[in-house]
Design a protein around this motif. Structure first.
Motif, PDB file in Angstrom:
ATOM      1  N   UNK A  11       0.841  -1.204   0.000  1.00  0.00           N
ATOM      2  CA  UNK A  11       0.000   0.000   0.000  1.00  0.00           C
ATOM      3  C   UNK A  11       0.874   1.250   0.000  1.00  0.00           C
ATOM      4  N   UNK A  12       1.902   1.266   0.816  1.00  0.00           N
ATOM      5  CA  UNK A  12       2.801   2.419   0.870  1.00  0.00           C
ATOM      6  C   UNK A  12       3.499   2.632  -0.470  1.00  0.00           C
ATOM      7  N   UNK A  13       3.902   1.554  -1.112  1.00  0.00           N
ATOM      8  CA  UNK A  13       4.556   1.653  -2.417  1.00  0.00           C
ATOM      9  C   UNK A  13       3.598   2.219  -3.465  1.00  0.00           C
ATOM     10  N   UNK A  17       3.745   5.841  -5.598  1.00  0.00           N
ATOM     11  CA  UNK A  17       3.687   5.936  -7.051  1.00  0.00           C
ATOM     12  C   UNK A  17       2.619   6.919  -7.506  1.00  0.00           C
ATOM     13  N   UNK A  18       1.500   7.012  -6.783  1.00  0.00           N
ATOM     14  CA  UNK A  18       0.379   7.845  -7.199  1.00  0.00           C
ATOM     15  C   UNK A  18       0.547   9.310  -6.814  1.00  0.00           C
ATOM     16  N   UNK A  19       1.265   9.605  -5.749  1.00  0.00           N
ATOM     17  CA  UNK A  19       1.400  10.978  -5.262  1.00  0.00           C
ATOM     18  C   UNK A  19       2.037  11.903  -6.297  1.00  0.00           C
ATOM     19  N   UNK A  20       3.135  11.540  -6.949  1.00  0.00           N
ATOM     20  CA  UNK A  20       3.709  12.457  -7.940  1.00  0.00           C
ATOM     21  C   UNK A  20       2.773  12.720  -9.120  1.00  0.00           C
ATOM     22  N   UNK A  21       2.012  11.743  -9.528  1.00  0.00           N
ATOM     23  CA  UNK A  21       1.099  11.930 -10.660  1.00  0.00           C
ATOM     24  C   UNK A  21       0.019  12.950 -10.310  1.00  0.00           C
ATOM     25  N   UNK A  22      -0.508  12.895  -9.109  1.00  0.00           N
ATOM     26  CA  UNK A  22      -1.514  13.859  -8.679  1.00  0.00           C
ATOM     27  C   UNK A  22      -0.912  15.212  -8.373  1.00  0.00           C
ATOM     28  N   UNK A  23       0.329  15.236  -7.986  1.00  0.00           N
ATOM     29  CA  UNK A  23       0.992  16.485  -7.641  1.00  0.00           C
ATOM     30  C   UNK A  23       1.180  17.401  -8.832  1.00  0.00           C
TER      31      UNK A  23
END
Length: 50
Positions: A11-13, A17-23
């Motif tokens: 889950x942490x991995x 991975x998703x945080x930079x895409x939304x950022x």
């Protein structure tokens, strides 16, 4: 480690991975605060040839 112990790591991995895409989108939207949105022209479909 058991499968239950690996789940939080997975889950942490996935979150990492998703945080930079939304950022990227968030930074772009924050830079557009106060600007008017781009409007497209209105075309009358009944006046089109065909």
């Amino acid at each position: 480690m058991t499968q239950a112990a690996h789940r939080p790591l997975l889950v942490a991995f996935l979150v990492m991975l998703m945080v930079p895409a939304g950022g990227c989108s968030a930074v772009n939207r924050l830079s557009m605060i106060g600007e008017r949105p781009a409007m497209s022209s209105i075309d009358d479909p009944t006046a089109a040839h065909g």
